[in-house]
Design a protein around this motif. Structure first.
Motif, PDB file in Angstrom:
ATOM      1  N   LEU A 110      -3.778  -7.066 -13.762  1.00 39.48           N
ATOM      2  CA  LEU A 110      -4.645  -5.901 -13.897  1.00 39.48           C
ATOM      3  C   LEU A 110      -6.088  -6.343 -14.131  1.00 39.48           C
ATOM      4  O   LEU A 110      -6.342  -7.434 -14.632  1.00 39.48           O
ATOM      5  CB  LEU A 110      -4.196  -5.034 -15.074  1.00 39.48           C
ATOM      6  CG  LEU A 110      -2.898  -4.251 -14.954  1.00 39.48           C
ATOM      7  CD1 LEU A 110      -2.680  -3.409 -16.214  1.00 39.48           C
ATOM      8  CD2 LEU A 110      -2.881  -3.357 -13.721  1.00 39.48           C
ATOM      9  N   CYS A 111      -7.047  -5.459 -13.764  1.00 39.33           N
ATOM     10  CA  CYS A 111      -8.472  -5.817 -13.859  1.00 39.33           C
ATOM     11  C   CYS A 111      -8.681  -7.143 -13.140  1.00 39.33           C
ATOM     12  O   CYS A 111      -9.287  -8.084 -13.666  1.00 39.33           O
ATOM     13  CB  CYS A 111      -8.930  -5.908 -15.306  1.00 39.33           C
ATOM     14  SG  CYS A 111      -8.661  -4.412 -16.279  1.00 39.33           S
ATOM     15  N   CYS A 112      -8.178  -7.224 -11.904  1.00 44.11           N
ATOM     16  CA  CYS A 112      -7.964  -8.511 -11.246  1.00 44.11           C
ATOM     17  C   CYS A 112      -9.234  -9.185 -10.745  1.00 44.11           C
ATOM     18  O   CYS A 112      -9.234 -10.399 -10.530  1.00 44.11           O
ATOM     19  CB  CYS A 112      -6.989  -8.349 -10.077  1.00 44.11           C
ATOM     20  SG  CYS A 112      -7.622  -7.353  -8.695  1.00 44.11           S
ATOM     21  N   GLY A 113     -10.325  -8.435 -10.527  1.00 40.42           N
ATOM     22  CA  GLY A 113     -11.505  -9.065  -9.960  1.00 40.42           C
ATOM     23  C   GLY A 113     -11.178  -9.738  -8.642  1.00 40.42           C
ATOM     24  O   GLY A 113     -10.620  -9.124  -7.738  1.00 40.42           O
ATOM     25  N   PRO A 137     -13.496  -1.280  -5.410  1.00 37.29           N
ATOM     26  CA  PRO A 137     -13.053  -1.573  -4.045  1.00 37.29           C
ATOM     27  C   PRO A 137     -13.427  -2.980  -3.581  1.00 37.29           C
ATOM     28  O   PRO A 137     -12.650  -3.627  -2.863  1.00 37.29           O
ATOM     29  CB  PRO A 137     -13.763  -0.524  -3.190  1.00 37.29           C
ATOM     30  CG  PRO A 137     -14.192   0.547  -4.128  1.00 37.29           C
ATOM     31  CD  PRO A 137     -14.355  -0.081  -5.470  1.00 37.29           C
ATOM     32  N   ALA A 138     -14.605  -3.473  -3.967  1.00 33.91           N
ATOM     33  CA  ALA A 138     -15.013  -4.822  -3.566  1.00 33.91           C
ATOM     34  C   ALA A 138     -14.074  -5.872  -4.146  1.00 33.91           C
ATOM     35  O   ALA A 138     -13.709  -6.848  -3.477  1.00 33.91           O
ATOM     36  CB  ALA A 138     -16.447  -5.092  -4.001  1.00 33.91           C
ATOM     37  N   ALA A 139     -13.671  -5.677  -5.393  1.00 32.87           N
ATOM     38  CA  ALA A 139     -12.732  -6.609  -6.022  1.00 32.87           C
ATOM     39  C   ALA A 139     -11.383  -6.574  -5.321  1.00 32.87           C
ATOM     40  O   ALA A 139     -10.761  -7.616  -5.095  1.00 32.87           O
ATOM     41  CB  ALA A 139     -12.575  -6.275  -7.503  1.00 32.87           C
ATOM     42  N   VAL A 140     -10.926  -5.391  -4.963  1.00 38.44           N
ATOM     43  CA  VAL A 140      -9.622  -5.260  -4.298  1.00 38.44           C
ATOM     44  C   VAL A 140      -9.644  -5.951  -2.940  1.00 38.44           C
ATOM     45  O   VAL A 140      -8.679  -6.634  -2.560  1.00 38.44           O
ATOM     46  CB  VAL A 140      -9.233  -3.773  -4.166  1.00 38.44           C
ATOM     47  CG1 VAL A 140      -7.970  -3.624  -3.326  1.00 38.44           C
ATOM     48  CG2 VAL A 140      -9.023  -3.162  -5.545  1.00 38.44           C
ATOM     49  N   ARG A 153      -0.059  -8.500  -3.009  1.00 40.48           N
ATOM     50  CA  ARG A 153      -0.736  -7.252  -2.644  1.00 40.48           C
ATOM     51  C   ARG A 153      -1.721  -6.852  -3.729  1.00 40.48           C
ATOM     52  O   ARG A 153      -1.463  -7.041  -4.911  1.00 40.48           O
ATOM     53  CB  ARG A 153       0.291  -6.124  -2.445  1.00 40.48           C
ATOM     54  CG  ARG A 153       1.256  -6.336  -1.285  1.00 40.48           C
ATOM     55  CD  ARG A 153       2.308  -5.252  -1.272  1.00 40.48           C
ATOM     56  NE  ARG A 153       1.713  -3.913  -1.225  1.00 40.48           N
ATOM     57  CZ  ARG A 153       2.367  -2.794  -1.513  1.00 40.48           C
ATOM     58  NH1 ARG A 153       3.635  -2.849  -1.905  1.00 40.48           N
ATOM     59  NH2 ARG A 153       1.763  -1.627  -1.434  1.00 40.48           N
ATOM     60  N   ALA A 154      -2.833  -6.286  -3.301  1.00 45.33           N
ATOM     61  CA  ALA A 154      -3.837  -5.773  -4.228  1.00 45.33           C
ATOM     62  C   ALA A 154      -3.961  -4.268  -4.039  1.00 45.33           C
ATOM     63  O   ALA A 154      -3.922  -3.766  -2.916  1.00 45.33           O
ATOM     64  CB  ALA A 154      -5.181  -6.450  -3.998  1.00 45.33           C
ATOM     65  N   HIS A 155      -4.118  -3.547  -5.153  1.00 45.55           N
ATOM     66  CA  HIS A 155      -4.137  -2.089  -5.138  1.00 45.55           C
ATOM     67  C   HIS A 155      -5.388  -1.597  -5.859  1.00 45.55           C
ATOM     68  O   HIS A 155      -5.795  -2.166  -6.876  1.00 45.55           O
ATOM     69  CB  HIS A 155      -2.905  -1.531  -5.852  1.00 45.55           C
ATOM     70  CG  HIS A 155      -1.608  -2.188  -5.449  1.00 45.55           C
ATOM     71  ND1 HIS A 155      -0.859  -1.759  -4.383  1.00 45.55           N
ATOM     72  CD2 HIS A 155      -0.940  -3.260  -5.977  1.00 45.55           C
ATOM     73  CE1 HIS A 155       0.231  -2.521  -4.269  1.00 45.55           C
ATOM     74  NE2 HIS A 155       0.194  -3.438  -5.226  1.00 45.55           N
ATOM     75  N   GLN A 156      -5.957  -0.530  -5.348  1.00 48.48           N
ATOM     76  CA  GLN A 156      -7.146   0.041  -5.993  1.00 48.48           C
ATOM     77  C   GLN A 156      -6.762   1.222  -6.867  1.00 48.48           C
ATOM     78  O   GLN A 156      -5.999   2.105  -6.456  1.00 48.48           O
ATOM     79  CB  GLN A 156      -8.161   0.502  -4.948  1.00 48.48           C
ATOM     80  CG  GLN A 156      -9.458   1.014  -5.570  1.00 48.48           C
ATOM     81  CD  GLN A 156     -10.454   1.496  -4.543  1.00 48.48           C
ATOM     82  OE1 GLN A 156     -10.326   1.203  -3.354  1.00 48.48           O
ATOM     83  NE2 GLN A 156     -11.448   2.258  -4.986  1.00 48.48           N
ATOM     84  N   GLY A 157      -7.290   1.235  -8.084  1.00 49.65           N
ATOM     85  CA  GLY A 157      -7.038   2.349  -8.979  1.00 49.65           C
ATOM     86  C   GLY A 157      -7.286   1.952 -10.415  1.00 49.65           C
ATOM     87  O   GLY A 157      -7.618   0.804 -10.725  1.00 49.65           O
TER      88      GLY A 157
END
Length: 270
Positions: A110-113, A137-140, A153-157
């Motif tokens: 979480l808060c993955c950057g 979105p840029a981090a995702v 997988r990366a998720h936005q939210g």
């Protein structure tokens, strides 16, 4: 840093010798000018590109944004402009996660950057299912690129809202490198972070623990029995962070690396 050591990249004979780059970087205030010059020369494809990279570094951009990558726990991760730069001290968090759950089958960052934590854990845990999430979105986009090699997988939210519901109760390692700088202390940060990293990745609210409280409160719903939540905090905040984990129903302890000045809170779901 000032730009007094700036190199012009407009000249067809742009200077790119190691000594010239070191001189320019040192004049700009770079403490590790020799190491940075070597990295720039190894990354740049042309002398002009090397000169341009030195100009951007001299203007105050983080080295990782200039290079486009960072080395983290043995993995080279892409770091795009405007994305939080993974810190070397955070490698200690990865070590603690692997020691606590060496056979974790599901990992969530979480808060993955940039997704550095997820990528490092994916590289060390053969075949683990890895998910990352961030509100930016840029981090995702950046994390998606870095996790692709591991089928992650990366998720936005917003925190857990971003995750697939099927992960509930299955997560063996949950990392959350949350923002933990108290709002009033943001102006005291180094210019590299203050001016070039998103405020949302730094600002932890009045006491720096606002996001951590939300992460800890939701963790028991997502962790598998025996699964662990790990987060980085400051030395001053560590006792309060441990209490937050305990209040959420986790068995909590603090791990410290004096060498890296790293403080990691580890919470295990009984």
């Amino acid at each position: 840093m000032s730009s007094s050591g700036s190199l012009s990249s407009s000249s067809s004979s742009a200077p790119s010798s190691h000594a010239t780059l070191v001189s320019a970087l040192r004049a700009a205030g770079c403490v590790f000018a020799e190491d940075e010059a070597e990295l720039i020369l190894a990354t740049a494809r042309t002398p002009e590109e090397a000169a341009s990279m030195v100009d951007r570094r001299a203007a105050g951009l983080p080295l990782e944004h200039v290079l486009g990558w960072a080395e983290f726990h043995g993995v080279r991760v892409t770091v795009e402009p405007g994305v939080f730069v993974p810190r070397r001290r955070t490698e200690f968090l990865v070590d603690q996660a692997l020691a606590q759950a060496p056979r974790a089958g599901v990992v969530v960052d979480l808060c993955c950057g940039s997704g550095a934590l997820g990528a490092a854990l994916a590289a060390a845990l053969d075949g683990a299912e890895v998910h990352a999430a961030d509100i930016d979105p840029a981090a995702v986009r950046c994390a998606s690129h870095n996790l692709a090699a591991f089928d992650g997988r990366a998720h936005q939210g917003d925190l857990y809202d971003a995750l697939p519901a099927a992960l509930r109760g299955r997560v063996g390692i949950l990392t959350a490198n949350v923002p933990y700088v108290p709002t009033a202390e943001l102006p005291l940060l180094p210019a590299e972070a203050r001016d070039h990293e998103p405020r949302v990745t730094l600002d932890g609210g009045a006491d720096g623990l606002d996001v951590l409280r939300r992460v800890a409160a939701g963790a028991p719903e997502w962790l598998a029995p025996g699964g662990c939540l790990l987060t980085e905090t400051s030395e001053r905040q560590a006792p309060a962070a441990v209490r937050i984990f305990t209040d959420a129903g986790l068995t909590a302890r603090l791990a410290v690396s004096e060498e890296l000045s790293a403080h990691v809170v580890i919470g295990v779901l009984p």
